[in-house]
Every structure is written in C-alpha cells, then in structure tokens.
Write an enzyme that holds these catalytic residues in place. Structure first.
Site, mmCIF file in Angstrom:
data_model
loop_
_atom_site.group_PDB
_atom_site.id
_atom_site.type_symbol
_atom_site.label_atom_id
_atom_site.label_comp_id
_atom_site.label_asym_id
_atom_site.label_seq_id
_atom_site.Cartn_x
_atom_site.Cartn_y
_atom_site.Cartn_z
ATOM 1 N N ARG A 197 -6.446 9.211 -10.353
ATOM 2 C CA ARG A 197 -7.796 9.650 -10.740
ATOM 3 C C ARG A 197 -7.828 11.156 -11.024
ATOM 4 O O ARG A 197 -8.628 11.607 -11.838
ATOM 5 C CB ARG A 197 -8.810 9.277 -9.656
ATOM 6 C CG ARG A 197 -9.211 7.813 -9.725
ATOM 7 C CD ARG A 197 -10.257 7.468 -8.702
ATOM 8 N NE ARG A 197 -10.791 6.128 -8.941
ATOM 9 C CZ ARG A 197 -11.589 5.478 -8.102
ATOM 10 N NH1 ARG A 197 -11.945 6.040 -6.956
ATOM 11 N NH2 ARG A 197 -12.033 4.280 -8.400
ATOM 12 N N LYS A 251 -12.081 -14.474 -3.347
ATOM 13 C CA LYS A 251 -13.291 -15.266 -3.153
ATOM 14 C C LYS A 251 -14.110 -15.487 -4.416
ATOM 15 O O LYS A 251 -14.378 -14.551 -5.167
ATOM 16 C CB LYS A 251 -14.184 -14.572 -2.120
ATOM 17 C CG LYS A 251 -13.599 -14.596 -0.734
ATOM 18 C CD LYS A 251 -14.553 -13.941 0.229
ATOM 19 C CE LYS A 251 -14.095 -14.132 1.653
ATOM 20 N NZ LYS A 251 -14.992 -13.416 2.571
ATOM 21 N N GLY A 263 -9.962 -2.444 -8.371
ATOM 22 C CA GLY A 263 -9.038 -1.916 -7.368
ATOM 23 C C GLY A 263 -7.670 -2.588 -7.282
ATOM 24 O O GLY A 263 -6.648 -2.030 -7.672
ATOM 25 N N GLY A 299 -15.414 -1.000 -8.554
ATOM 26 C CA GLY A 299 -16.725 -1.643 -8.615
ATOM 27 C C GLY A 299 -17.424 -1.476 -9.951
ATOM 28 O O GLY A 299 -18.084 -2.404 -10.439
HETATM 29 C C1 3PG Z 1 -14.743 3.972 -6.052
HETATM 30 O O1 3PG Z 1 -13.796 4.406 -5.385
HETATM 31 O O2 3PG Z 1 -14.825 2.782 -6.410
HETATM 32 C C2 3PG Z 1 -15.783 4.929 -6.516
HETATM 33 O O3 3PG Z 1 -15.397 6.231 -6.229
HETATM 34 C C3 3PG Z 1 -17.127 4.603 -5.919
HETATM 35 O O4 3PG Z 1 -17.102 4.729 -4.531
HETATM 36 P P1 3PG Z 1 -18.219 4.012 -3.676
HETATM 37 O O5 3PG Z 1 -17.906 2.521 -3.764
HETATM 38 O O6 3PG Z 1 -18.093 4.528 -2.280
HETATM 39 O O7 3PG Z 1 -19.550 4.298 -4.298
HETATM 40 MG MG MG Z 2 -15.754 1.093 -4.254
#
Ligand code: 3PG
Ligand code: MG
Length: 397
Positions: free
Chosen positions: A36, A197, A354, A377
């Site tokens: 990142r 899931k 992720g 996310g």
């Molecule tokens: C992540 O790592 O997915 C983003 O930086 C968002 O983080 P958060 O889910 O804590 O908002």
């Molecule tokens: Mg996250």
C-alpha cells in the site's frame, strides 16, 4: 463515473491534503508488507514534481476515537521515506496547533505524514467540525485511498465537500480497472467468488449473478452449495442454515442466464492442517468423516475452460484452504491460467479483497493480472454494486 484527477488541479505552491491508505501489516513495530505504501508513491511524487506540498492523511487500525500508541502511524514514516526517496516528516497529531505548525514548517520537496486520523472521534463520525479542522491545513484535497472509500468518514467524505478536490492516481487506476471489469466489460465475463462463508457474500453473489455469464464458486462456501444439492460434505465447513439461500441463488442465477460452476471433484482430508494426508474424490463422494479442503483437478480444468471462454475475469476469494499447503493447488493453478491468458492478451483480469491478494501473490500470478486492487472491504462493496461514499464525494466535486 466522472471525477477530477491530478490533471485538473493547480498544485504549484499549494498545501495538498492527500488521503492515503497506510493501513499496512506491521510486525514488531515494522512495516511487513509495503504494497500500500508503494501504491501511493506516484501521487505523492507527482504532487512534489508539480511544486505542491504533500500532507498525508491516513488511519491505522481501529483505535475507536482515542489516541493509542500501539496504533501510531509514526513507524510508517521511515518506511515511506525509504520507498519514496524524499524526506518524510511526522506530526504527532492530525489537527490543531501541532499539525498546523508542522504544515507551516514543511520545506519544499518534503512530505508530511500526520498522526492517525482515528485518534479523533470526529473522523469516523464524519463530523463537520473535524472536517473543517482538517480542511484548515490545506488548499486542495486529493483522495488516493480507494481502499477506505467504503467508509463515510471525515477524511474520505466531508473533506471532499470543503476544498477543491480530485482523485489521486491510485484511486483513478482502481476506479478505471473496476469500470472495465464490471461496469462496461468486454463479454463474456467470468467471476470467481471464494472464501469461507456464503453468509458474508450474499450481496456479492446476488449482484454478480445478474452481471456475469459464469460464476465460479469456490472455497468453504462451495460446500454449502454442494450440500444444498443434497450432496454429503462430511465434516467440511458448511453453513447448514444457508441451504435454502444457496438454492435461491442458484435458481435466480439460472433465470438470469448465469452459469454457476461448482466443484465436480474435491480434495478431502481428515484434518484441517498443512500437509494433512489427502485424496481426490468426486464431489458426490465425500466420506462422512472427511472434510473438503480444495477443489480437485477436474474442477480446475473446468474453471480454466470457463476462463478460456471469457474475455473478462473478476476474482474475489480463494478456491480452497490456500494458507495450508497443498490445499492452495486449485487456487494456484487457476490463477496461473488466468495470468497466462492475460499475458496473451486474451483476458482482462481484475482481482481484489484481502485474502485474494495474498493467495495470488503466493501463486506468483498476481503480477500478470491486469489489475490487483489494494482494497479489501471497498473492493467487495464495489462488486456488490454499492455506492462508495468516498467515490460519491469525489464525483460531486
Ligand atoms: C482496510 O484495511 O481494508 C482499509 O484500510 C479500511 O480499514 P477499516 O476496515 O478499518 O475501515
Ligand atoms: Mg477492512
């Protein structure tokens, strides 16, 4: 999608507030994966080259609105400085006199990183007063944090409504890749949805089945679909309370002309651990005392054939328990095939989320994908068809 880019902002001599995502993995106080960090370098460099002063806004972890030394961004500054090759200063607060003084003292050619935004409750509350305090530190605002754009926070949402703003180069690349993959794709489109899931991917499956011609379901969630068809899945991960939902998803997909591709053979083992003795059996022959940990070779061949017949691929989630070798085999083989088709110019491939990136990096396939998102996310929510508040705010600029 219409948003301004760095081409549209006058940066010379400007204090440029850049929202970046530096929520990076750390081990023993050091950055252990700088993906990142490297991803935001083009924007920072361009702002420097154009004579702007980059002031970086970022969060780290979830400190819940209070300072927490464990979640300080201080250790990220040296990692960023090493990657950037220009001086990076750090200010121990992101608003108020400490931040204002650091901004005022920032020399030309240097970058300022401000402390974790989430040490203040106003960040996650999208609080107007907190956004005003951030806005006071800059002349223009650049959002380069696509991976935080699913949060309606002060630094991703309210701030965009206070200053001239634009997308950074990473944000621009992410949005352009997603647009090509799903909003205006070359057809046919295949999607891979994996992971543990069904319950966490309901919106995703619902949205994708209306947009893609082929939907490959893998990982633990495939077991729930197999069980929904009346197959024995033994001691496999399986959400028994989701069987009706799985059947609804399959029925709906069929009605929309989306082919769902489930494993036809599976790798089973008695234990959930690396190198557990395993064997391949047909999907309808899982022994009652075994668990499914990966898709089998015939399934992989079928998935690869689906990629061959597609022009675009969207990938979220592994096909098996990829973190436990050899149960990464199906994910690796399918990912490498997608990478080869991409290299040959036959497929546009976009992956994110992720675990997905970790799995594709491990297989060595990631570098040949057309685009691998830095987002977890946010990538998922985009694929679910949701409006991302951070993107909507940029479009309103
Ligand atoms: C992540 O790592 O997915 C983003 O930086 C968002 O983080 P958060 O889910 O804590 O908002
Ligand atoms: Mg996250």
């Amino acid at each position: 999608m219409t948003f301004k880019t760095l081409d549209d902002l006058d940066l010379r001599g400007k204090r440029v507030l850049i929202r970046v995502d530096l929520n990076v993995p750390m081990q023993d106080g050091r950055v252990s994966d700088d993906t990142r960090i490297r991803a935001v370098l083009p924007t920072i460099r361009e702002v420097l080259d154009k004579g702007g002063k980059p002031i970086l806004l970022a969060h780290f972890g979830r400190p819940k609105g209070k300072p927490n030394p464990q979640m300080s961004l201080a250790p990220v500054a040296p990692a960023l400085e090493a990657a950037l090759g220009a001086p990076v200063r750090f200010a121990p607060d992101c608003v108020g006199p400490v931040a204002a003084q650091a901004v005022a003292e920032l020399p030309e050619g240097a970058v300022l990183l401000l402390e974790n935004l989430r040490f203040h409750p106003g960040e996650e509350a999208n609080d107007p007063a907190f956004a005003d305090a951030l806005a006071a530190l800059g002349d223009v605002y650049v959002n380069d944090a696509f991976s935080a754009a699913h949060r309606a926070h002060a630094s991703t949402e309210a701030l965009a409504r206070r200053l001239p703003c634009a997308a950074g180069r990473l944000m621009q690349k992410e949005l352009e890749a997603l647009e090509k993959a799903l909003a205006r794709p070359e057809r046919p489109v295949a999607a891979v949805v994996g992971g543990a899931k069904v319950s966490t991917k309901l919106d995703l499956l619902g949205n994708l089945s209306g947009r893609v011609e082929r939907l490959v379901i893998g990982g633990g969630m495939a077991n729930t679909f197999l069980a929904a068809q009346g197959l024995e899945v033994g001691r496999s991960l399986c959400e028994r309370d989701m069987l009706d939902t799985a059947r609804d998803i399959m029925r709906e997909a069929a009605g929309r002309g989306c082919e769902i591709i489930l494993p036809i053979d599976v790798v089973v083992a008695e234990e959930f651990k690396a190198h557990a003795p395993s064997r391949v059996v047909p999907a309808e022959a899982c022994p009652a005392d075994a668990m499914i940990l990966d898709a089998g070779p015939q399934s992989v061949a079928r998935i690869c054939a689906a990629f061959d017949a597609s022009r675009t691929l969207v990938w979220n989630g592994p096909l098996g328990a990829f973190e436990l070798p050899p149960f990464n085999a199906a994910t690796d083989a399918a990912a490498r095939h997608a990478a080869r088709l991409t290299r040959e110019g036959r497929l546009l491939s976009v992956a994110g989320g992720g675990d997905t990136v970790a799995a594709l990096n491990a297989s060595g396939a990631a570098q040949d994908f057309s685009y691998v998102s830095t987002a977890g996310g946010a990538f998922l929510e985009w694929l679910e068809g949701k409006t991302l508040p951070g993107v909507a705010a940029l479009e309103a600029c």
